[in-house]
Design an enzyme around this catalytic site. Structure first.
Site, mmCIF file in Angstrom:
data_model
loop_
_atom_site.group_PDB
_atom_site.id
_atom_site.type_symbol
_atom_site.label_atom_id
_atom_site.label_comp_id
_atom_site.label_asym_id
_atom_site.label_seq_id
_atom_site.Cartn_x
_atom_site.Cartn_y
_atom_site.Cartn_z
ATOM 1 N N TYR A 144 5.580 0.081 0.063
ATOM 2 C CA TYR A 144 5.059 -0.341 1.358
ATOM 3 C C TYR A 144 6.222 -0.495 2.325
ATOM 4 O O TYR A 144 7.220 -1.137 2.002
ATOM 5 C CB TYR A 144 4.317 -1.681 1.214
ATOM 6 C CG TYR A 144 3.710 -2.189 2.502
ATOM 7 C CD1 TYR A 144 2.651 -1.513 3.112
ATOM 8 C CD2 TYR A 144 4.203 -3.337 3.123
ATOM 9 C CE1 TYR A 144 2.096 -1.988 4.296
ATOM 10 C CE2 TYR A 144 3.643 -3.825 4.299
ATOM 11 C CZ TYR A 144 2.594 -3.143 4.884
ATOM 12 O OH TYR A 144 2.039 -3.611 6.054
ATOM 13 N N ASP A 239 14.672 0.351 1.956
ATOM 14 C CA ASP A 239 13.859 -0.665 2.596
ATOM 15 C C ASP A 239 14.059 -1.954 1.809
ATOM 16 O O ASP A 239 13.428 -2.178 0.779
ATOM 17 C CB ASP A 239 12.387 -0.234 2.603
ATOM 18 C CG ASP A 239 11.488 -1.311 3.185
ATOM 19 O OD1 ASP A 239 11.999 -2.410 3.487
ATOM 20 O OD2 ASP A 239 10.275 -1.053 3.318
ATOM 21 N N LYS A 267 11.716 -10.456 6.501
ATOM 22 C CA LYS A 267 11.499 -11.610 5.622
ATOM 23 C C LYS A 267 12.685 -12.597 5.626
ATOM 24 O O LYS A 267 12.844 -13.302 6.605
ATOM 25 C CB LYS A 267 11.092 -11.132 4.234
ATOM 26 C CG LYS A 267 9.798 -10.297 4.350
ATOM 27 C CD LYS A 267 9.084 -9.969 3.067
ATOM 28 C CE LYS A 267 7.719 -9.381 3.390
ATOM 29 N NZ LYS A 267 7.534 -7.998 3.035
HETATM 30 C C1 LIG Z 1 6.878 -6.891 3.987
HETATM 31 C C2 LIG Z 1 7.460 -5.549 3.909
HETATM 32 C C3 LIG Z 1 7.499 -4.697 5.019
HETATM 33 C C4 LIG Z 1 6.809 -5.016 6.311
HETATM 34 O O1 LIG Z 1 7.355 -6.116 6.955
HETATM 35 P P1 LIG Z 1 6.458 -6.888 8.054
HETATM 36 O O2 LIG Z 1 7.387 -7.941 8.572
HETATM 37 O O3 LIG Z 1 5.268 -7.403 7.339
HETATM 38 O O4 LIG Z 1 6.106 -5.898 9.099
HETATM 39 C C5 LIG Z 1 8.174 -3.507 4.901
HETATM 40 N N1 LIG Z 1 8.775 -3.158 3.751
HETATM 41 C C6 LIG Z 1 8.746 -3.944 2.665
HETATM 42 C C7 LIG Z 1 9.462 -3.512 1.424
HETATM 43 C C8 LIG Z 1 8.079 -5.150 2.697
HETATM 44 O O5 LIG Z 1 8.026 -5.905 1.591
#
Ligand SMILES: *Cc1c(COP(=O)(O)O)cnc(C)c1O
Length: 428
Positions: A144, A239, A267
């Site tokens: 994701y 990511d 985060k």
């Molecule tokens: C949470 C998450 C996102 C998205 O971040 P948001 O602040 O919710 O837009 C993207 N990549 C990873 C790996 C994530 O865990």
């Protein structure tokens, strides 16, 4: 435990907010029941609107690595708010947090702050496309990267939980530029690169997957991706929105010793305020406006409250690197305890864990990619989730989510959790 007032608040919310929530992962659709409305949180605990106290294993989906309402972060936000909450002009704070992030993370010279992980990943691929002058990207099924169009192709997290990994609203034109590979399968990546010579701008990957449960990379997977990218003029994007400043001060790059070309954060970097960031070597970052041709912007990007929270968080982590060892030990302790009770109770399960991330899959096959993650028994998970909720333990309302361990959790909390899992799994 009763969740009466939460149910009422949810009914009110449903009338004015789609599904009653502002992000689908908060809904209880996959497990049944109604979401819990939080009143406050401190350290390892949530206090809800019914007066229940819950041990929290979601922690705002990752940011609260030092626990809720962490004093230095709260203080920084309060003090900063008195000076004004947004200017749309530079502040010294932005340089301070940028410099600290660059010191902590390997292989980056410059960083740009945005408002979410979604924005960070979306901007990172635009930058990669502008830099390489190529259109296609490779992503992995079950990973994701936020909800921007290019990534909602076999996406993880809420997108799998709610059965829309390929979302309506994403055009065929956009989808055709996203090539899909299997996580932990280098041969599959080689096939895609061979079939699309000189067309792939970037490979984006969660270097430790956390949005189909927790799936660590197999030995050699990240090293292999690095080599393939270098050999083929492709940029490797890590990511690290979930793993950054959580698995190590320098994230997975530091943990595994593999360097990415662009790295995305979110985060933890915001200390619980809406922050994302992406970073790379100067040569790549200088492609961004106003220096370079790739446009990227944000009215509230680098917001002073968000930067103050993020800076306080990173300073705390930078000053106490032992925290990553403590987190790992607590997680290993919890994993061992759960392993013991589930084994004793004859449950089919697999526990995946790395650093302060852990997930329990109700299936005894190894969970290494999206396909194997999808084999988990959801009926068992539902019983598990609601059983734990009755014991005052809050885990994510989906079998596809990782639990996040915080430094605020005590060994008593972990023992309590293991005992509750023992009790609940006897009823399966
Ligand atoms: C949470 C998450 C996102 C998205 O971040 P948001 O602040 O919710 O837009 C993207 N990549 C990873 C790996 C994530 O865990």
């Amino acid at each position: 435990m009763l969740y009466k007032r939460s149910s009422q608040l949810f009914a009110d919310a449903e009338k004015v907010i789609p599904g009653g929530v502002n992000s689908p992962v908060r809904a209880f659709k996959a497990v049944g029941g109604t979401p819990i409305f939080v009143k406050s949180a401190k350290g390892a605990y949530l206090y809800d609107e019914d007066g229940n106290k819950l041990i929290d294993y979601i922690n705002s989906w990752g940011p609260m690595v030092l626990g809720h309402a962490y004093e230095p972060v709260v203080e920084a936000v309060i003090e900063r708010a008195k000076l004004g909450t947004s200017f749309g002009m530079p502040t010294e704070l932005e340089t301070q947090i940028a410099a600290l992030a660059i010191k902590m993370v390997p292989n980056i010279d410059k960083i740009r702050f945005v408002n979410s992980g979604t924005e960070a990943c979306m901007s990172a691929i635009r930058l990669a496309r502008g830099y390489t002058k190529r259109d296609k990207i490779i992503k992995f099924a079950g990973c994701y990267h936020g909800h921007s169009d290019s990534f909602l192709i076999q996406a993880g997290s809420g997108a799998i939980t709610f059965g829309s990994p390929n979302s309506p609203g994403v055009t065929a034109g956009t989808a055709k530029d996203t090539l899909l590979a299997r996580y932990n399968d280098l041969d599959n990546v080689v096939e895609l690169i061979t079939a699309n010579p000189n067309e792939i701008a970037a490979i984006i990957v969660e270097p430790v997957a956390g949005n189909m449960g927790c799936i660590p990379p197999k030995e050699g997977f990240l090293e292999g991706l690095r080599q393939l990218c270098t050999d083929n003029g492709i940029l490797l994007i890590f990511d690290e929105v979930m793993t950054g400043f959580r698995l190590a001060a320098g994230g997975v790059q530091e943990l595994v010793g593999v360097t990415s070309d662009i790295v995305c954060f979110g985060k933890v970097i915001g200390g619980g305020l809406p922050v994302g960031a992406f970073a790379a070597r100067a040569e790549i970052m200088n492609y961004l406006a106003p220096l370079g041709p790739v446009y990227q912007a944000g009215t509230l990007s680098g917001n002073p409250l968000a930067m103050a929270a993020g800076l306080a968080m990173l300073q705390a982590l930078d000053a106490d690197r032992e925290v990553f060892i403590r987190l790992k030990e607590k997680t290993a302790y919890l994993a061992a305890g759960i392993n013991k009770v589930l084994t004793n109770n004859n449950v089919s399960f697999t526990i995946n864990t790395i650093g302060s991330m852990i997930s329990v899959h109700f299936d005894d096959n190894a969970v290494v990619d999206f396909q194997t993650a999808a084999k988990g028994d959801n009926e068992t998970f539902k019983k598990f989730f609601h059983g734990l909720l009755q014991e005052g333990i809050y885990i994510a309302p989906s079998a596809y989510e990782t639990w996040f361990i915080t430094d605020a959790l005590t060994y008593e909390d972990l023992d309590f959790t293991i005992q509750a899992i023992d009790k609940v799994s006897k009823t399966f």
